[in-house]
Design a protein around this motif. Structure first.
Motif, PDB file in Angstrom:
ATOM      1  N   MET A 196       0.776  -1.367   0.154  1.00  6.86           N
ATOM      2  CA  MET A 196      -0.071   0.028  -0.112  1.00  6.86           C
ATOM      3  C   MET A 196       0.846   1.399   0.003  1.00  6.86           C
ATOM      4  O   MET A 196       1.955   1.285   0.385  1.00  6.86           O
ATOM      5  N   TYR A 197       0.319   2.364  -0.494  1.00  9.17           N
ATOM      6  CA  TYR A 197       1.025   3.472  -0.540  1.00  9.17           C
ATOM      7  C   TYR A 197       0.084   4.656  -0.329  1.00  9.17           C
ATOM      8  O   TYR A 197      -1.144   4.625  -1.015  1.00  9.17           O
ATOM      9  N   LEU A 198       0.327   5.676   0.544  1.00 10.93           N
ATOM     10  CA  LEU A 198      -0.448   7.011   0.922  1.00 10.93           C
ATOM     11  C   LEU A 198      -2.342   6.381   0.702  1.00 10.93           C
ATOM     12  O   LEU A 198      -3.022   7.012   0.340  1.00 10.93           O
ATOM     13  N   GLY A 199      -2.285   5.440   1.803  1.00 14.37           N
ATOM     14  CA  GLY A 199      -3.701   4.935   2.290  1.00 14.37           C
ATOM     15  C   GLY A 199      -4.599   4.038   1.250  1.00 14.37           C
ATOM     16  O   GLY A 199      -5.538   3.745   1.408  1.00 14.37           O
ATOM     17  N   LYS A 200      -3.852   3.796   0.094  1.00 15.01           N
ATOM     18  CA  LYS A 200      -4.540   2.899  -1.193  1.00 15.01           C
ATOM     19  C   LYS A 200      -3.686   1.613  -1.333  1.00 15.01           C
ATOM     20  O   LYS A 200      -2.505   1.733  -1.369  1.00 15.01           O
ATOM     21  N   PRO A 201      -4.307   0.638  -1.942  1.00 14.96           N
ATOM     22  CA  PRO A 201      -3.568  -0.543  -2.635  1.00 14.96           C
ATOM     23  C   PRO A 201      -2.899  -0.252  -3.649  1.00 14.96           C
ATOM     24  O   PRO A 201      -3.541   0.344  -4.546  1.00 14.96           O
ATOM     25  N   MET A 202      -1.731  -0.979  -3.894  1.00 14.19           N
ATOM     26  CA  MET A 202      -1.096  -0.593  -5.091  1.00 14.19           C
ATOM     27  C   MET A 202      -0.954  -1.906  -5.984  1.00 14.19           C
ATOM     28  O   MET A 202      -1.077  -2.037  -7.240  1.00 14.19           O
ATOM     29  N   PRO A 211      -1.134  13.119   3.297  1.00 11.86           N
ATOM     30  CA  PRO A 211      -2.187  12.477   2.949  1.00 11.86           C
ATOM     31  C   PRO A 211      -3.491  13.575   3.016  1.00 11.86           C
ATOM     32  O   PRO A 211      -4.610  13.211   3.138  1.00 11.86           O
ATOM     33  N   ILE A 212      -3.232  14.954   3.543  1.00  8.37           N
ATOM     34  CA  ILE A 212      -4.181  15.686   3.592  1.00  8.37           C
ATOM     35  C   ILE A 212      -4.453  16.178   2.274  1.00  8.37           C
ATOM     36  O   ILE A 212      -5.560  16.551   1.934  1.00  8.37           O
ATOM     37  N   ASP A 213      -3.546  16.354   1.140  1.00  7.83           N
ATOM     38  CA  ASP A 213      -3.743  16.777  -0.148  1.00  7.83           C
ATOM     39  C   ASP A 213      -3.160  15.738  -1.060  1.00  7.83           C
ATOM     40  O   ASP A 213      -2.064  16.236  -1.735  1.00  7.83           O
ATOM     41  N   PRO A 214      -3.684  14.564  -1.201  1.00  8.16           N
ATOM     42  CA  PRO A 214      -2.965  13.582  -2.231  1.00  8.16           C
ATOM     43  C   PRO A 214      -2.854  13.986  -3.413  1.00  8.16           C
ATOM     44  O   PRO A 214      -3.880  14.650  -3.739  1.00  8.16           O
ATOM     45  N   PRO A 215      -1.947  13.577  -4.349  1.00 11.37           N
ATOM     46  CA  PRO A 215      -1.710  13.837  -5.641  1.00 11.37           C
ATOM     47  C   PRO A 215      -3.331  13.075  -6.114  1.00 11.37           C
ATOM     48  O   PRO A 215      -3.739  12.270  -6.099  1.00 11.37           O
ATOM     49  N   SER A 216      -3.512  13.990  -7.448  1.00 13.48           N
ATOM     50  CA  SER A 216      -4.794  13.583  -8.123  1.00 13.48           C
ATOM     51  C   SER A 216      -4.342  12.361  -8.975  1.00 13.48           C
ATOM     52  O   SER A 216      -3.392  11.908  -9.362  1.00 13.48           O
ATOM     53  N   GLY A 217      -5.396  11.567  -9.367  1.00 11.34           N
ATOM     54  CA  GLY A 217      -5.356  10.674 -10.166  1.00 11.34           C
ATOM     55  C   GLY A 217      -4.630   9.329  -9.475  1.00 11.34           C
ATOM     56  O   GLY A 217      -5.008   9.051  -8.314  1.00 11.34           O
ATOM     57  N   CYS A 218      -3.434   8.929  -9.995  1.00 12.02           N
ATOM     58  CA  CYS A 218      -2.754   7.876  -9.034  1.00 12.02           C
ATOM     59  C   CYS A 218      -2.233   8.729  -8.083  1.00 12.02           C
ATOM     60  O   CYS A 218      -1.127   9.531  -8.396  1.00 12.02           O
ATOM     61  N   VAL A 219      -2.106   8.163  -6.834  1.00 11.57           N
ATOM     62  CA  VAL A 219      -1.307   8.975  -5.793  1.00 11.57           C
ATOM     63  C   VAL A 219       0.176   8.621  -5.773  1.00 11.57           C
ATOM     64  O   VAL A 219       0.790   9.465  -5.097  1.00 11.57           O
ATOM     65  N   PHE A 220       0.644   7.669  -6.315  1.00 12.37           N
ATOM     66  CA  PHE A 220       2.072   7.538  -6.542  1.00 12.37           C
ATOM     67  C   PHE A 220       2.694   8.248  -7.759  1.00 12.37           C
ATOM     68  O   PHE A 220       3.843   8.236  -7.753  1.00 12.37           O
ATOM     69  N   ARG A 221       1.812   9.082  -8.489  1.00 12.83           N
ATOM     70  CA  ARG A 221       2.517   9.542  -9.813  1.00 12.83           C
ATOM     71  C   ARG A 221       3.633  10.288  -9.550  1.00 12.83           C
ATOM     72  O   ARG A 221       4.648  10.672 -10.313  1.00 12.83           O
ATOM     73  N   TYR A 267      -2.985  -2.170  -9.572  1.00 10.72           N
ATOM     74  CA  TYR A 267      -3.763  -0.748  -9.783  1.00 10.72           C
ATOM     75  C   TYR A 267      -2.732   0.150 -10.232  1.00 10.72           C
ATOM     76  O   TYR A 267      -1.885   0.784  -9.530  1.00 10.72           O
ATOM     77  N   CYS A 268      -2.752   0.018 -11.543  1.00  6.61           N
ATOM     78  CA  CYS A 268      -1.771   1.223 -12.246  1.00  6.61           C
ATOM     79  C   CYS A 268      -2.560   0.929 -13.867  1.00  6.61           C
ATOM     80  O   CYS A 268      -2.728  -0.069 -14.106  1.00  6.61           O
ATOM     81  N   SER A 269      -2.452   2.116 -14.148  1.00  4.30           N
ATOM     82  CA  SER A 269      -2.986   2.463 -15.722  1.00  4.30           C
ATOM     83  C   SER A 269      -1.938   2.023 -16.584  1.00  4.30           C
ATOM     84  O   SER A 269      -2.504   2.214 -17.870  1.00  4.30           O
TER      85      SER A 269
END
Ligand code: ADP
Ligand code: SF4
Ligand code: MG
Length: 327
Positions: free
Chosen positions: A232-238, A285-295, A321-323
């Motif tokens: 996981m990364y920034l609260g989401k599964p990868m 994590p207050i303002d995570p990146p848009s789209g994929c949080v790992f970008r 979880y990747c485009s």
């Protein structure tokens, strides 16, 4: 094919913390510590959860056991709605799911002897037990975790970190739970004894028929004992799946970077290996990146990655979880 029993499941789980000040309470900033996690824990397995510090692992662990209340999402325990348990039911059913904490010394009451620390949950859940029976069960449990009966009247401060973690494990197991969530159980311990404690948990899992969730910031800790792994990364599964798929056929750029940093014993392999260092720090994590949080740190990111959430591909055996499908 055998049908596996789902012991615990989470769907779209979110845990947000309100921070800072605002006149209107609803307008305070939100720390999105867990931000949309789906997971299943099957009976009898060890699920490893890995991600760097601050990515939401402890918050997820606590929310899964309702030690903190999720903001949103579904939690099912043995097919029942865990979030629907009232206070009394939750207190009664807690014996079925226990936690081992990260800092063993801090998680024990310094005023209680080792035996009292271990006996406490037993006395809460089985108050009718006679003193002799409590003592018998405590000593049997101490033996299981590698502590001597003669140590029972000592206090936590007289024990090393590793011994305190054995007490923490005994305390979690004395009620014979179905599930134990271990939140970085060895990260506060000396490297020399980390493997001992991990092996102890693995042995107890076999012996007592436990299900384990093993949380770590380092893939090498969960590598040898997990049946499945969630990165996981920034609260989401990868990336989530069977351990051999995730370790040997990692597809997600974040997993690949974590794996490249795992030390290897063979110097010939180590010499030719390229360690993938990620640029920058974990975003807020207050303002995570848009789209994929790992970008913002992803070496494979394209312009599209900022425009929509990552695509979910694969099957339950190995989900990514990747485009970027060319990976
Ligand atoms: N009670 C809280 N109030 C506000 N923010 C919190 C609280 N607990 C955790 N956080 C924040 O949530 C994020 C995830 O924390 P945590 O779950 O402890 O991550 P990890 O265990 O992976 O290091 C961090 O940014 C942390 O600062
Ligand atoms: S969706 Fe884009 S940014 Fe996210 S992991 Fe895949 S390639 Fe990297
Ligand atoms: Mg933590």
């Amino acid at each position: 094919m055998t049908v596996r029993e789902t012991l615990l499941s989470a769907r779209d789980l979110e845990v947000y913390f309100s921070v800072g000040k605002h006149i209107l309470p609803g307008r305070r900033k939100k720390v999105k510590a867990v931000n949309g996690i789906d997971l299943k824990v099957y009976r009898g397995e060890t699920l490893g959860i890995v991600g760097e510090s601050g990515c939401g692992k402890s918050t997820l662990a606590r929310a899964l056991l309702r030690l903190i209340e999720p903001t949103h999402g579904e939690l099912m325990w043995k097919g029942e709605n865990l979030r629907g348990f009232d206070k009394a039911t939750l207190a009664r059913r807690r014996r079925e799911f226990q936690m081992v904490f990260q800092d063993p010394s801090a998680s024990l009451n310094p005023r209680l002897t080792i035996a009292q620390c271990i006996a406490e949950p037993l006395q809460t859940h089985e108050p009718h037990l006679k003193r002799k029976e409590v003592e018998r069960r405590v000593i049997a449990m101490m033996d299981k975790v590698g502590l001597l009966a003669s140590q029972r009247n000592r206090y936590p401060h007289e024990f090393s970190g590793g011994q305190c973690q054995r007490v923490g494990i005994a305390r979690a197991l004395i009620l014979n739970p179905d599930l134990v969530v271990c939140d970085e159980p060895v990260s506060a311990l000396d490297v020399s004894i980390q493997a001992q404690v991990i092996n102890l948990l693995d042995d107890l899992k076999q012996e007592m028929g436990l299900t384990l969730v093993m949380i770590a910031h380092d893939l090498s800790v969960v590598r040898h004992i997990s049946d499945r792994v969630m990165v996981m990364y920034l609260g989401k599964p990868m990336e989530v799946g069977r351990y051999d798929r995730v370790f040997d056929h990692a597809r997600h750029p974040y997993t690949k970077a974590l794996l490249s940093a795992v030390p290897v014993a063979d110097p010939r392999i180590a010499r030719h290996r390229k360690v993938q260092l990620l640029p920058g720090d974990l975003p807020s994590p207050i303002d995570p990146p848009s789209g994929c949080v790992f970008r913002t740190r992803c070496p494979e990111a394209t312009e599209l990655c900022g425009q929509k959430p990552p695509a979910r591909s694969g099957s339950e055996e190995h989900r990514i979880y990747c485009s970027n499908f060319e990976l």
